[in-house]
Design an enzyme around this catalytic site. Structure first.
Site, PDB file in Angstrom:
ATOM      1  CB  SER A 128      59.767  13.177   5.266  1.00  0.00           C
ATOM      2  OG  SER A 128      59.239  12.053   5.907  1.00  0.00           O
ATOM      3  CG  ASP A 334      66.486 -11.834  -3.614  1.00  0.00           C
ATOM      4  OD1 ASP A 334      67.092 -12.169  -2.587  1.00  0.00           O
ATOM      5  OD2 ASP A 334      66.026 -12.654  -4.440  1.00  0.00           O
ATOM      6  CG  HIS A 387      58.009  14.809   9.931  1.00  0.00           C
ATOM      7  ND1 HIS A 387      59.238  14.186  10.008  1.00  0.00           N
ATOM      8  CD2 HIS A 387      57.524  14.528   8.685  1.00  0.00           C
ATOM      9  CE1 HIS A 387      59.485  13.559   8.880  1.00  0.00           C
ATOM     10  NE2 HIS A 387      58.473  13.750   8.059  1.00  0.00           N
TER      11      HIS A 387
END
Length: 408
Positions: A128, A334, A387
């Protein structure tokens, strides 16, 4: 335990500690085995604990590797990052946490590798978010890698948070449909709970109110084969009689919706997708495009998934002191790039990745686009697993190892 710079660009500046646990099969303690670094999903989750956490892959790995379980910075036994340890000033806390993404985790791993085995490369297994970190590793320090295995964790190299969540909400709706097809009677139980929470002041064991929108976040587990069914067993014992939610239910809900054990997840989840842009609470904004999740009507209730909302920092006592910090992180623009597209296109490290066809957490199309942009990567697309396939079945890692070696 290893001391590392908080900011790898300033090695003489403040330091933190990262902890990693070595695991080796009995009888092989003195063998010259290759090393396998495990990168946990998350962000903000500590590594699995052998014998305590489910991890079918570990026994398979120990047949031929010496495994290193890294508590990524801020988690587990590494220097913690939470409401009790972060700077009291929100701006200082936000500046501190800007060094807790995949790029810093990879640089920590490189210092660990050099400490343990010098110039020899090692293997990496990323689950993951750990797979996101593995792709960052291939971008920043491929010389440190012998091979890479990725499960449910091929990120988009270019998509920003809004694109990620526009793809995620339909997958969560699909997971809801699968859930309620399996447990159709739960639809009325869920509606009843939501009505109850709207009309009454229900308190969790920690003292805070359980709102309907917080209850709705229980859907975060619908992408796991285990938690998918656990949600049903939780709901079937929700009420005592007709008008009262049971203590057992409220205790379990409290454990599921609290971020006390994983504050980094809430603080930096959206930042994992940011490269030169701010998230600005992307999941919260994009949700308006999906009225199926509304709670103010009489229609069916649908759970949300792996989404972080600003109101978490009002309703969760473990997050409330970090609200201003979270706002600063959501507004920060940023964030440096996490992936080097050109370097990945020239990749020479053997890589195999499992892409779960119905993965609720990581978009299949994004993953396959990325697979096409990493030279030499071999992809296994499967709908056999959810998953959590890596922890559920040792055959997942077994196949990836065979793929890297050209045996499958």
């Amino acid at each position: 335990m290893l001391e590392v710079p908080l900011d790898h660009a300033d090695p003489a500046g403040p330091a933190i500690e990262v902890y990693a646990r070595e695991v080796v099969a009995p009888g092989k303690e003195d063998s010259d085995l290759p090393w396998l670094l495990f990168l946990q999903g998350g962000p903000g989750h500590k590594a699995i604990r052998p014998g305590a956490d489910p991890g079918a892959w570990l026994d398979r790995a120990l047949r031929e590797y010496r495994v290193l379980l890294l508590d990524q910075r801020g988690t587990g036994r590494s220097t913690p990052a939470n409401r009790q340890t972060l700077p009291a000033d929100p701006a200082e806390a936000a500046a501190y946490l800007r060094h807790f993404r995949a790029d810093s985790i990879v640089r920590d791993a490189e210092l660990l590798r050099r400490r343990l085995i010098g110039d020899r490369p090692w293997s990496v297994l990323g689950q993951s978010f750990g797979g996101f970190c593995a792709v960052t590793y291939l971008s920043l320090a491929p010389e440190g890698l012998r091979e890479a295995f990725i499960t449910g964790g091929l990120p988009s190299l270019t998509a920003g948070p809004d694109e990620v969540y526009r793809a995620a909400y339909p997958r969560v709706l699909a997971a809801n449909e699968r859930y309620f097809a399996r447990y159709p009677d739960d639809q009325e139980i869920v509606r009843r709970i939501v009505r109850h929470l709207r009309e009454r002041d229900v308190r969790l064991p920690g003292g805070e109110r359980l709102t309907a929108r917080r209850f709705q976040t229980l859907g975060i587990g619908l992408g796991s084969s285990v938690q998918f069914h656990n949600l049903h067993y939780l709901l079937e014992e929700a009420f005592i009689g007709r008008d009262e939610l049971s203590d057992a239910f409220l205790r379990a809900v409290d454990a599921a919706v609290s971020y006390a054990a994983r504050p980094i997840y809430a603080l930096l989840h959206e930042a994992c997708y940011c490269q030169g842009t701010a998230s600005r609470w992307s999941a919260h904004r994009v949700r308006d495009e999906f009225p199926q999740f509304a709670l103010d009507g009489d229609g069916p209730v649908r759970f949300v998934g792996e989404m972080i909302y600003p109101w978490f920092f009002e309703e969760d006592p473990a997050l409330r002191p970090l609200r201003e910090c979270a706002e600063l992180l959501a507004a920060y623009e940023d964030w440096p790039d996490l992936y080097d597209v050109d370097r990945l296109a020239a990749n020479a490290v053997p890589v195999a990745a499992a892409v779960y066809y119905d993965d609720m957490y990581v978009d299949r199309d994004h993953s396959l686009q990325t697979a096409d942009r990493i030279a030499g990567l071999r992809t296994w697309v499967t709908n056999e697993y959810a998953h959590n396939g890596l922890s559920a079945d040792a055959r997942v890692l077994d196949r990836l190892i065979a793929m890297v070696r050209g045996e499958a």
